[in-house]
Design an enzyme around this catalytic site. Structure first.
Site, short mmCIF file in Angstrom:
data_model
loop_
_atom_site.label_atom_id
_atom_site.label_comp_id
_atom_site.label_asym_id
_atom_site.label_seq_id
_atom_site.Cartn_x
_atom_site.Cartn_y
_atom_site.Cartn_z
N SER A 248 0.82 -1.19 0.00
CA SER A 248 0.00 0.00 0.00
C SER A 248 0.87 1.26 0.00
CB SER A 248 -0.93 -0.07 1.21
OG SER A 248 -1.99 0.80 1.06
N ASP A 480 -8.96 -4.07 -6.07
CA ASP A 480 -8.42 -3.51 -4.83
C ASP A 480 -9.18 -2.23 -4.49
OD1 ASP A 480 -6.78 -2.08 -2.90
OD2 ASP A 480 -5.12 -3.38 -3.46
N HIS A 508 -7.37 -5.87 -0.62
CA HIS A 508 -6.26 -4.92 -0.69
C HIS A 508 -4.94 -5.65 -0.57
CE1 HIS A 508 -3.96 -1.34 -0.40
NE2 HIS A 508 -3.74 -1.41 0.90
#
Length: 539
Positions: A248, A480, A508
Site C-alpha cells: 500500500s 483492490d 487490498h
C-alpha cells in the site's frame, strides 16, 4: 471519519483491537500520499500527462554520500532483545533536516528477526505495511517475522523501521482520546451550512492540535525524508543494496527510494501500488471508485446469503447500495446504541468507517453482514463500532495510536491539498457521487482536512523512473478498494525496470493472502532474483 489512512491496511479480524496481517493504513485513507520534496525535483525529464499537467520525474541523488551525512552512515546499532523471543530492537539516528544535518536528529525505532536458516543469509529484507502511519515494527513482530514464508525467513534477516513521526519513531502527536472520539464522529456528509461549518471547525482543530504538539516534526515527515532514512539503515545493516517488500503506502515509500537511489535497488516488491504521478484530488477520486468496486463485489456476494440485511436473492448491487445509503441517512438523524462504555453511539460517520474497513478483505465480509444485521435489525451498533475502532486503532480504554495523526502529517506534506475549502468540495461532489453512489459524498468531504494544515506541502505529483535500477516487481489487484489496479499499471510503466504482477480478485494487496500463484512468484523473486514473467496474471 476524516483522514483515511492511505495506503492502507488489512481489515480488522474478529477480535476487537487485533491488528491485521497488514497494517498498511490507508488502511483506507482518502488522502493517499504521493510525495516529492522540491529540492529533489528534476530540472528536466518532464512529460505531459493526459490531463495536460506537466509531471516532473524524481531525480536520483548523487551516488556519493555527502560528508555531512557520513557519521549517520557510519553509526553502529546496539541491538537488544525485545518483544517475542527471537526479536531484537535498536535505535537509528537520522538528521531531522537533510539540508542541515547538524541542526538536530530524529531517533528511529528499528527491529529485526534474524534469518532462521543455516545457510548464509541473502541479506536484510526491509518490510513496511503502509499507511502512512502504520507501525512497521508491529507488523514485523505480529506478522512478517513469523508469518512470511519459511524459506524467506530462513534466508533473510527480516527488518522493520517505523518511519519518522510514526509509532515508536518520535510520533506525531495531536488530539487526545476524547477529542479523537469527537473528531471521528464529525458528520462528513453535511446537509446544511451549520454542519459544513462544524466539519471545517473539526478539521481546523485537528490541524492546530498537530501544529501545537508536533511543531518540530511536521516539516520533516515527508516520504522523501523517510526514504533517505531507509538508505542510512541499509548502510548500517551492511547491505550493498536494499531488499524490500512494501504494501500500500509502503509501495510509494519503496518506489521513492528506488527513484532516489536506483543503483542501490536490490529485490524490491511493491504490493498494492500507488501512483505518484497524480494529484491529491485525482488520488481521492480514484480511491473512491475503488471502494465502490469493492462494495459492488460485496453486494453481489451478500445477496447470496440468507443473513444479508441489505436485500435477498434477486436484489441488484445498485439496490443494495440504496439500502445501505438509506441506513446511513437513518443513522445521520438518529444514532443507535453501540454498547460503548464511553457512551458513544453509532452514527453515520462511524458506521461508514466500519463498512469501508471491511472492504479491504473479502474474509471480513461475513463479519460485516453480521454487524449490519445487528445494527439494522436489532438496533445494536456494537459490531460496526468494533470494525471502526479497529480501523482507527482505538483501544478498549479509549486511547488511539498515532496512526491518524501520522497519516495526516505525511499526506499533507507530500501533496498540496485536494481541496482548499468547502466550495471546491461542493463543486466536486457530482464527480465523487458518480465514482461511488454509496461513499462519494463522505469521501469527498473527508479529503478536506489538508486545507487547514499548519505546514505547507513540500511535494508535488511526479513520475518515478528509477533508471538503472534492478527489476522491481509491482503487484496490483484488479478489485483492490484502496489502491486501484490502474495505479499499479501506471507505476509499473513509469519504472524503467518495473514488472507488473496481476492478481485477478478482491481485497487490498495480494502477497500472503491465499494465492499460491502470487506467493510463488514473489518468493521465487526474493529467493532467486528472478522476476515474474512479463504480463503474468494470477487468480
Amino acid at each position: 471519519m476524516h483522514t483515511w489512512p492511505s495506503a492502507h491496511r488489512r481489515p480488522p479480524r474478529r477480535t476487537r483491537g487485533t491488528r491485521t496481517r497488514t497494517t498498511a493504513r490507508l488502511t483506507a485513507s482518502l488522502l493517499t500520499a504521493a510525495a516529492l520534496l522540491i529540492s529533489a525535483c528534476s530540472a528536466g525529464g518532464s512529460t505531459t500527462s493526459a490531463g495536460g499537467t506537466v509531471e516532473a520525474a524524481l531525480a536520483a541523488l548523487p551516488r556519493s554520500t555527502p560528508s555531512a551525512l557520513a557519521p549517520y552512515y557510519a553509526q553502529t546499532l546496539k541491538w537488544r532483545d525485545c518483544g517475542a523471543p527471537g526479536f531484537q530492537c535498536a535505535t537509528l539516528k537520522a538528521p531531522l533536516d537533510y539540508d542541515k544535518p547538524g541542526a538536530g536528529d530524529v531517533r528511529l525505532a528499528v527491529a529485526r528477526k534474524k534469518a532462521t536458516g543455516k545457510a548464509r543469509p541473502i541479506g536484510s529484507l526491509l518490510v513496511n505495511p503502509g499507511g502512512p502511519g502504520g507501525s512497521a515494527v508491529d507488523y514485523l513482530q505480529q506478522y512478517a517475522g513469523v508469518g512470511y514464508p519459511a524459506d524467506v525467513r530462513a534466508r533473510y534477516d527480516i527488518v522493520a523501521m517505523d518511519p519518522r513521526g510514526v509509532a515508536r519513531s518520535e510520533p506525531v502527536k495531536c488530539l487526545g482520546g476524547r477529542q479523537m472520539d469527537a473528531y471521528t464522529q464529525t458528520d462528513t456528509t453535511p446537509d446544511d451550512q451549520k454542519e459544513r461549518d462544524a466539519l471545517v471547525t473539526a478539521d481546523k482543530k485537528f490541524a492546530e492540535s498537530c501544529g501545537a504538539h508536533s511543531a518540530r516534526l511536521l516539516r520533516h515527515v515527508s516520504t522523501v525524508e523517510a526514504a533517505r532514512d531507509m538508505d542510512i539503515l541499509r548502510a548500517v545493516l551492511g547491505d550493498p543494496k536494499l531488499n524490500y517488500v512494501g504494501a500500500s503506502y509502503g509501495t510509494f515509500l519503496g518506489a521513492t527510494y528506488a527513484g532516489l537511489f536506483p543503483e542501490r535497488v536490490g529485490r524490491v516488491v511493491l504490493d498494492g501500488a500507488m501512483d505518484p504521478s497524480v494529484d491529491a484530488r485525482r488520488l481521492n477520486l480514484d480511491q473512491t471508485a475503488g471502494f465502490e468496486t469493492a462494495f459492488q463485489a460485496f453486494a453481489k456476494d451478500c445477496v447470496k446469503h440468507t443473513d444479508c440485511p441489505l436485500g435477498g436473492k434477486g436484489t441488484t448491487p445498485a439496490q443494495v447500495g440504496e439500502h445501505l445509503k438509506a441506513f446511513f441517512r437513518k443513522l445521520d438523524a438518529h444514532p443507535i446504541p453501540a454498547g460503548d462504555k464511553d457512551g458513544r453511539k453509532l452514527g453515520e460517520s462511524l458506521a461508514t468507517t466500519g463498512v469501508i474497513a471491511a472492504m479491504y478483505d473479502q474474509g471480513t465480509w461475513e463479519q460485516l453482514r453480521e454487524a449490519l444485521g445487528q445494527a439494522m435489525r436489532d438496533n445494536d451498533g456494537s459490531g460496526l463500532l468494533a470494525l471502526s475502532d479497529s480501523y482507527y486503532e482505538r483501544d478498549g480504554n479509549g486511547g488511539y495510536s498515532n496512526l491518524m495523526m501520522a497519516n495526516a502529517a505525511v499526506n499533507c506534506l507530500d501533496l498540496p491539498p485536494a481541496f482548499t475549502g468547502p466550495d471546491q468540495v461542493r463543486k466536486a461532489l457530482p464527480a465523487f457521487d458518480k465514482a461511488s453512489p454509496v461513499f462519494g459524498d463522505g469521501l469527498a468531504w473527508a479529503s478536506l482536512n489538508c486545507a487547514y494544515w499548519p505546514v505547507k506541502a513540500t511535494g508535488e505529483p511526479h513520475r518515478i523512473e528509477a533508471k538503472g535500477a534492478a527489476p522491481i516487481v509491482v503487484v496490483g489487484t484488479t478489485r483492490d478498494p484502496a489502491t486501484p489496479y490502474r495505479w499499479a499499471q501506471s507505476l509499473a510503466r513509469q519504472l524503467s525496470s518495473g514488472r507488473l504482477l496481476t492478481y485477478v480478485g478482491d481485497g487490498h494487496t495480494a502477497y500472503g493472502r491465499g494465492s499460491s500463484c502470487i506467493d510463488d512468484a514473489i518468493d521465487t523473486y526474493l529467493l532467486r532474483g528472478t522476476p515474474p514473467a512479463k504480463g503474468k496474471r494470477c487468480s
